[in-house]
Enzyme design. Structure first.
Site, mmCIF file in Angstrom:
data_model
loop_
_atom_site.group_PDB
_atom_site.id
_atom_site.type_symbol
_atom_site.label_atom_id
_atom_site.label_comp_id
_atom_site.label_asym_id
_atom_site.label_seq_id
_atom_site.Cartn_x
_atom_site.Cartn_y
_atom_site.Cartn_z
ATOM 1 C CD1 TRP A 119 1.038 0.644 -4.820
ATOM 2 C CD2 TRP A 119 1.565 -1.513 -4.538
ATOM 3 N NE1 TRP A 119 1.444 0.474 -3.520
ATOM 4 C CE2 TRP A 119 1.784 -0.835 -3.323
ATOM 5 C CE3 TRP A 119 1.842 -2.884 -4.597
ATOM 6 C CZ2 TRP A 119 2.251 -1.475 -2.172
ATOM 7 C CZ3 TRP A 119 2.309 -3.529 -3.460
ATOM 8 C CH2 TRP A 119 2.506 -2.827 -2.267
ATOM 9 C CG ASP A 165 -4.641 -2.311 -7.409
ATOM 10 O OD1 ASP A 165 -5.416 -2.191 -6.447
ATOM 11 O OD2 ASP A 165 -3.402 -2.395 -7.281
ATOM 12 C CE LYS A 206 -3.436 0.344 0.342
ATOM 13 N NZ LYS A 206 -2.297 0.781 1.100
HETATM 14 C C1 LIG Z 1 -2.594 0.446 -5.245
HETATM 15 C C2 LIG Z 1 -2.151 -0.747 -4.443
HETATM 16 N N1 LIG Z 1 -2.202 -1.967 -5.006
HETATM 17 C C3 LIG Z 1 -1.819 -3.063 -4.352
HETATM 18 C C4 LIG Z 1 -1.332 -2.985 -3.067
HETATM 19 C C5 LIG Z 1 -0.892 -4.247 -2.376
HETATM 20 O O1 LIG Z 1 -1.859 -4.616 -1.471
HETATM 21 P P1 LIG Z 1 -1.671 -5.844 -0.447
HETATM 22 O O2 LIG Z 1 -0.659 -5.410 0.542
HETATM 23 O O3 LIG Z 1 -3.044 -6.011 0.105
HETATM 24 O O4 LIG Z 1 -1.220 -7.011 -1.237
HETATM 25 C C6 LIG Z 1 -1.271 -1.753 -2.428
HETATM 26 C C7 LIG Z 1 -0.784 -1.662 -1.037
HETATM 27 O O5 LIG Z 1 -0.498 -0.620 -0.499
HETATM 28 C C8 LIG Z 1 -1.675 -0.604 -3.141
HETATM 29 O O6 LIG Z 1 -1.616 0.610 -2.571
#
Ligand SMILES: Cc1ncc(COP(=O)(O)O)c(C=O)c1O
Length: 360
Positions: free
Chosen positions: A104, A172, A196
């Site tokens: 991510w 994030d 989550k």
């Molecule tokens: C740490 C992290 N950042 C970003 C995301 C992306 O999130 P979204 O699917 O809401 O765009 C996730 C999704 O699992 C994640 O675990």
């Protein structure tokens, strides 16, 4: 099938059962209005009350004040924030520092590179992201420092965030938001996809220092501009009504648990129980993250062979333990044990792991 199983999926993920039941009521008849929360105007007084309460309770849980921080509830998931952040704050010839601790973080870097210079302040990619780096090569006067507090895919979690001085610290926190007591006032911007720890998919929470937004770039498309959303208290356009409603219920649930400290204490207990069983399993269950980087939220592990891993995941589901497959980019197994995973879920998982080991 029992009415409720143990759900170890990484996200969308398990929610507090009481919240799910309460949300079901709001789906039918919200606040005795004879209409569903999904059917009422986002300009109605009842909606506004619910929306502001969710924002205020989030700040209360984080120990932040409404004067200093704004809470935005935005569509587009956490992924949209990968691009909104640099669009707003990575100006001209500035550099943004990124701590790269998993897939991510890499996606966040990719977006930032469209807007300006990116310095990789630290990375554990050479070791398959199995640990959180301790040294950070920070750029003096950087636009901001971006971190990923918890790495959902590889099961690591930042314990010590970089000391950034006057440079805005961003995180994030999608997969560990409101799961542990941090000094949130160190951060200028925190974002998290809700699915989550704090609600269903469809909304991302952005908690941002108001004075930083004042300094954001103005030439940003309206819907990606933090100024737009902050100036309208996150109601510039129709918000994701139902997800925000559930986030509000989760905020009340966290407060009813005794707040973030109590939630953290329960999370530490659950994770310790699971990791210590794995560590005592004579190498049958091997954690993939280095011990001092282990996540309290996503417990990643391997079994002696891929065949056994497949069997483990199938038999887990047969025992009402769902979602134990590791992320497709990483393989192996993963138990996601967010705030809402009850302690009994961990006990049931360990009992199953013991039986599986004995039989195999
Ligand atoms: C740490 C992290 N950042 C970003 C995301 C992306 O999130 P979204 O699917 O809401 O765009 C996730 C999704 O699992 C994640 O675990």
């Amino acid at each position: 099938m029992p009415e409720r199983v143990f759900n170890f999926f990484a996200g969308p993920a398990t929610l507090p059962y009481d919240v799910v039941k309460e949300a079901a009521k709001g789906v039918v008849n919200f606040e005795n209005m004879g209409m569903s929360v999904m059917e009422i105007s986002h300009r109605s007084a009842q909606f506004d009350r619910m929306f502001c309460e969710a924002q205020n309770n989030m700040l209360k849980i984080m120990g932040l004040s409404d004067d200093e921080y704004a809470v935005l509830f935005l569509g587009g998931g956490a992924s949209t924030q990968f691009c909104a952040l640099p669009f707003n704050f990575l100006k001209d010839s500035m550099t943004a520092d990124y701590v790269v601790t998993g897939g991510w973080s890499k996606k966040a870097v990719k977006e930032a590179m469209f807007f300006g210079n990116v310095n990789i302040a630290a990375s554990s990619e050479d070791s398959n992201f199995s640990f959180i780096p301790k040294e950070f090569n920070l750029t003096p006067g950087a636009a901001y420092v971006h971190t990923t507090s918890n790495n959902t895919l590889v099961g690591t979690q930042i314990k010590n965030f970089p000391e950034t001085g006057d440079v805005p610290l961003v995180s994030d926190m999608s997969s560990d938001f409101l799961s542990r007591d941090l000094d949130f006032s160190k951060f200028s911007l925190i974002y998290a996809g809700a699915q989550k720890n704090i609600g269903p998919s469809g909304v991302a929470a952005v908690v941002v220092r108001r004075s930083w937004v004042d300094q954001a770039r103005t030439e940003v498309p309206t819907m990606l501009s933090y100024k737009t959303h902050m100036s309208k208290n996150s109601l510039f356009n129709t918000p994701p009504s139902f997800p925000v409603y559930v986030v509000g219920l989760v905020m009340k649930w966290i407060l009813a648990q005794g707040g973030i400290k109590a939630v953290e204490a329960a999370n530490v207990k659950k994770a310790e129980l699971l990791y210590s069983y794995m560590d005592d399993s004579n190498g049958f269950y091997t954690g993939t993250a280095e011990k001092d980087s282990r996540s309290l939220m996503n417990v990643t592990f391997r079994l002696p062979s891929e065949e056994l891993e497949k069997k483990f995941i199938v038999e887990g589901a047969e025992n009402d333990l769902f979602g134990l497959k590791g992320h497709r980019s990483v393989g192996g197994c993963r138990a996601s044990i967010y705030n809402a995973m009850p302690h009994e879920g961990i006990e049931a998982l360990i009992e199953f792991m013991k039986g599986f080991k004995a039989a195999n």
